[in-house]
Design a protein around this motif. Sequence first.
Motif, PDB file in Angstrom:
ATOM      1  N   ALA A  33      -2.171  -2.660  -6.913  1.00 38.44           N
ATOM      2  CA  ALA A  33      -2.057  -3.129  -5.526  1.00 38.44           C
ATOM      3  C   ALA A  33      -3.168  -4.119  -5.219  1.00 38.44           C
ATOM      4  O   ALA A  33      -2.943  -5.169  -4.604  1.00 38.44           O
ATOM      5  CB  ALA A  33      -2.126  -1.946  -4.562  1.00 38.44           C
ATOM      6  N   ALA A  34      -4.391  -3.807  -5.696  1.00 37.04           N
ATOM      7  CA  ALA A  34      -5.516  -4.715  -5.476  1.00 37.04           C
ATOM      8  C   ALA A  34      -5.223  -6.071  -6.099  1.00 37.04           C
ATOM      9  O   ALA A  34      -5.485  -7.122  -5.502  1.00 37.04           O
ATOM     10  CB  ALA A  34      -6.796  -4.115  -6.059  1.00 37.04           C
ATOM     11  N   ASP A  43      -0.434   8.752 -11.242  1.00 39.26           N
ATOM     12  CA  ASP A  43      -1.295   7.739 -11.846  1.00 39.26           C
ATOM     13  C   ASP A  43      -1.869   6.828 -10.752  1.00 39.26           C
ATOM     14  O   ASP A  43      -1.571   5.641 -10.707  1.00 39.26           O
ATOM     15  CB  ASP A  43      -0.483   6.918 -12.859  1.00 39.26           C
ATOM     16  CG  ASP A  43      -1.400   6.158 -13.801  1.00 39.26           C
ATOM     17  OD1 ASP A  43      -2.615   6.123 -13.549  1.00 39.26           O
ATOM     18  OD2 ASP A  43      -0.886   5.592 -14.784  1.00 39.26           O
ATOM     19  N   PRO A  44      -2.664   7.411  -9.822  1.00 43.96           N
ATOM     20  CA  PRO A  44      -3.136   6.593  -8.702  1.00 43.96           C
ATOM     21  C   PRO A  44      -4.039   5.434  -9.134  1.00 43.96           C
ATOM     22  O   PRO A  44      -3.953   4.352  -8.558  1.00 43.96           O
ATOM     23  CB  PRO A  44      -3.917   7.581  -7.835  1.00 43.96           C
ATOM     24  CG  PRO A  44      -4.188   8.740  -8.698  1.00 43.96           C
ATOM     25  CD  PRO A  44      -3.112   8.800  -9.715  1.00 43.96           C
ATOM     26  N   LEU A  45      -4.869   5.656 -10.160  1.00 48.83           N
ATOM     27  CA  LEU A  45      -5.813   4.610 -10.566  1.00 48.83           C
ATOM     28  C   LEU A  45      -5.067   3.334 -10.904  1.00 48.83           C
ATOM     29  O   LEU A  45      -5.401   2.245 -10.438  1.00 48.83           O
ATOM     30  CB  LEU A  45      -6.640   5.072 -11.762  1.00 48.83           C
ATOM     31  CG  LEU A  45      -7.747   4.126 -12.198  1.00 48.83           C
ATOM     32  CD1 LEU A  45      -8.763   3.938 -11.091  1.00 48.83           C
ATOM     33  CD2 LEU A  45      -8.435   4.630 -13.451  1.00 48.83           C
ATOM     34  N   PHE A  46      -3.995   3.478 -11.705  1.00 48.79           N
ATOM     35  CA  PHE A  46      -3.237   2.306 -12.119  1.00 48.79           C
ATOM     36  C   PHE A  46      -2.563   1.625 -10.932  1.00 48.79           C
ATOM     37  O   PHE A  46      -2.688   0.417 -10.745  1.00 48.79           O
ATOM     38  CB  PHE A  46      -2.179   2.701 -13.159  1.00 48.79           C
ATOM     39  CG  PHE A  46      -1.259   1.577 -13.509  1.00 48.79           C
ATOM     40  CD1 PHE A  46      -1.694   0.547 -14.325  1.00 48.79           C
ATOM     41  CD2 PHE A  46       0.037   1.529 -12.995  1.00 48.79           C
ATOM     42  CE1 PHE A  46      -0.866  -0.507 -14.634  1.00 48.79           C
ATOM     43  CE2 PHE A  46       0.871   0.476 -13.302  1.00 48.79           C
ATOM     44  CZ  PHE A  46       0.426  -0.546 -14.115  1.00 48.79           C
ATOM     45  N   TYR A  83      -3.074   1.832  -7.598  1.00 50.44           N
ATOM     46  CA  TYR A  83      -3.934   1.227  -6.579  1.00 50.44           C
ATOM     47  C   TYR A  83      -4.645  -0.004  -7.114  1.00 50.44           C
ATOM     48  O   TYR A  83      -4.838  -0.984  -6.389  1.00 50.44           O
ATOM     49  CB  TYR A  83      -4.938   2.250  -6.031  1.00 50.44           C
ATOM     50  CG  TYR A  83      -4.257   3.319  -5.195  1.00 50.44           C
ATOM     51  CD1 TYR A  83      -3.314   2.948  -4.241  1.00 50.44           C
ATOM     52  CD2 TYR A  83      -4.534   4.660  -5.367  1.00 50.44           C
ATOM     53  CE1 TYR A  83      -2.667   3.898  -3.488  1.00 50.44           C
ATOM     54  CE2 TYR A  83      -3.890   5.619  -4.617  1.00 50.44           C
ATOM     55  CZ  TYR A  83      -2.957   5.243  -3.681  1.00 50.44           C
ATOM     56  OH  TYR A  83      -2.319   6.174  -2.935  1.00 50.44           O
ATOM     57  N   SER A  84      -5.016   0.032  -8.411  1.00 51.59           N
ATOM     58  CA  SER A  84      -5.626  -1.170  -8.984  1.00 51.59           C
ATOM     59  C   SER A  84      -4.610  -2.302  -8.998  1.00 51.59           C
ATOM     60  O   SER A  84      -4.938  -3.458  -8.732  1.00 51.59           O
ATOM     61  CB  SER A  84      -6.105  -0.915 -10.409  1.00 51.59           C
ATOM     62  OG  SER A  84      -6.928   0.213 -10.452  1.00 51.59           O
ATOM     63  N   TYR A 126      -2.819  -8.023  -3.938  1.00 55.67           N
ATOM     64  CA  TYR A 126      -3.472  -8.618  -2.777  1.00 55.67           C
ATOM     65  C   TYR A 126      -4.302  -9.837  -3.174  1.00 55.67           C
ATOM     66  O   TYR A 126      -4.300 -10.856  -2.491  1.00 55.67           O
ATOM     67  CB  TYR A 126      -4.368  -7.589  -2.066  1.00 55.67           C
ATOM     68  CG  TYR A 126      -3.599  -6.667  -1.157  1.00 55.67           C
ATOM     69  CD1 TYR A 126      -3.035  -7.140   0.020  1.00 55.67           C
ATOM     70  CD2 TYR A 126      -3.427  -5.338  -1.480  1.00 55.67           C
ATOM     71  CE1 TYR A 126      -2.327  -6.311   0.847  1.00 55.67           C
ATOM     72  CE2 TYR A 126      -2.715  -4.487  -0.647  1.00 55.67           C
ATOM     73  CZ  TYR A 126      -2.169  -4.980   0.515  1.00 55.67           C
ATOM     74  OH  TYR A 126      -1.466  -4.152   1.332  1.00 55.67           O
ATOM     75  N   MET A 168       0.818  -1.209   0.000  1.00 56.71           N
ATOM     76  CA  MET A 168       0.000   0.000   0.000  1.00 56.71           C
ATOM     77  C   MET A 168       0.853   1.262   0.000  1.00 56.71           C
ATOM     78  O   MET A 168       0.580   2.218  -0.709  1.00 56.71           O
ATOM     79  CB  MET A 168      -0.857  -0.044   1.269  1.00 56.71           C
ATOM     80  CG  MET A 168      -2.301   0.265   1.129  1.00 56.71           C
ATOM     81  SD  MET A 168      -2.995  -0.073  -0.420  1.00 56.71           S
ATOM     82  CE  MET A 168      -3.861   1.440  -0.644  1.00 56.71           C
ATOM     83  N   TYR A 193       1.302   4.093  -2.886  1.00 55.36           N
ATOM     84  CA  TYR A 193       1.051   5.497  -2.559  1.00 55.36           C
ATOM     85  C   TYR A 193       2.196   6.366  -3.078  1.00 55.36           C
ATOM     86  O   TYR A 193       1.978   7.406  -3.696  1.00 55.36           O
ATOM     87  CB  TYR A 193       0.923   5.627  -1.044  1.00 55.36           C
ATOM     88  CG  TYR A 193       0.651   7.010  -0.530  1.00 55.36           C
ATOM     89  CD1 TYR A 193      -0.639   7.523  -0.516  1.00 55.36           C
ATOM     90  CD2 TYR A 193       1.693   7.796  -0.034  1.00 55.36           C
ATOM     91  CE1 TYR A 193      -0.899   8.782  -0.034  1.00 55.36           C
ATOM     92  CE2 TYR A 193       1.443   9.069   0.452  1.00 55.36           C
ATOM     93  CZ  TYR A 193       0.143   9.552   0.448  1.00 55.36           C
ATOM     94  OH  TYR A 193      -0.092  10.812   0.924  1.00 55.36           O
TER      95      TYR A 193
END
Lengths: 230, 224
Positions: free
Chosen positions: A204-205, A196-199, A201-202, A208, A184, A188
């Motif tokens: 990262a998902a 490019d947070p969308l890419f 964080y996706s 997980y 995470m 960040y």
Amino acid sequence: MELLSFGKTGWGDELFYATLMTVAVSITAMLVGFFFALIFTPLKLSKYKTLNFVGNFYTTLIRGVPELLVIYLFFFGGSGAIMYVASIFGYYEYIEINAFITGSMAIGIISGAYSTEVFRGAIQSIDKGQFEAAKVLGINKFGQFYKIILPQMLRLAIPNLSNVWQITLKDTSLISVTGLVEIMRQSYIAAGSTRDPLFFYSFAAVLYLLLTYLSMKLINKLEVRYSRGH
Amino acid sequence: MDFDLMITSFPKLLGATIVTLKLLSASLFFGLFLGLFFAILRLNKNIFINKFAYGYSYIIRGTPLLVQIFIIYFGLGQIEYLRTTFLWVILKEPYWCAIIAFTLNTGAYTSEILRSAFQTIKPGIIEAGKSLGISNKIIFYKIQIPIAIRQSLPAYGNEIILMMKGTSLASTVTLMDLTGVAKYIISTTFKPIEVFIVAGGIYLFMTFIIHNVIKYLEKKYSFQ
């Protein structure tokens, strides 16, 4: 895709090490949790009301208070508590505990409360005759627990422990607030510097999901191994 | 122990509890409908619809809530097209982003709870309804749904408590809920234990209330 390349230009290697960190924290926390569970499960099953109360207090407190609040307590209060203990022994220098230890302790205590409940349930569902038979055969208390009860308990506990593992794995994402570079936190940082947070964080998902998927596969194998003969 | 701090921080934390309760009730309200919707999809015989609902709950349950909040709050704002639509009015507010994330999250868990509740309904009950000439629609709304809700009460009570704890993550997207205010007081006074006792006490109190309400409902609607 070049965002994920290894080396100086991409974030691939950083995210890879961050994933290893997540796994390391989860395993450490799980082990810390087992340690707590080994202390608190006997308390919860004890005949004495006071010991019962201590055991119940621990599990009720942890399961009723948000994980994030526990992490803040450890993050802000951890070094203070250690320094207080050290001052009793005459050590007055500033002590800083690293984020890995703070994080795995905080998550470990949370995971321990869930493990305690699982162990309690597993022990209670073992047939009473098993305890009595062991006693009649003259096996000492230590042998009773480690050779008779524990192996049977593990078989019953594994499916529920796999839930605890999933919870623990997901809870480690919260340690990112303390600055420990796990999935995470790394996402960040990457999201902040590439905008490019969308890419990230996706991604990262996805990491997980991969971790939960792989660990489920592994646990299923364990389950088969421990239920031989049933 | 700094008792003065505990007393002065109590009203501040109590005020923040209202934000926590608002987040919780809104996400539970929307989440229940979403959960029911996905549970019905899961029971559908069409394999694509079934797999879609399964995939949704698998993804949500396999990833941390924090990731979900961050994708919605930080991620969605990146899509230029979204900024031109009316959705942007909602998505630029951290409050609504948090509610959307919590709703999607609790919806997935609720759908699993309701699905297993639907599956434990004995076929005889549905057959009895059919032989009495009750239409499928009414069997579903008047027989299956009430039984499923009763069956899922204990598990749903746990989900409410988990969600209440989940709302603490709203503090990571700048919302000042109970955990957010607690963190703010801790970081300005550096007295973590005192604040933890007060904030933790409020959370425990809410857990206690929820637990007892669910227990009361279980008893009231028990079959015996």
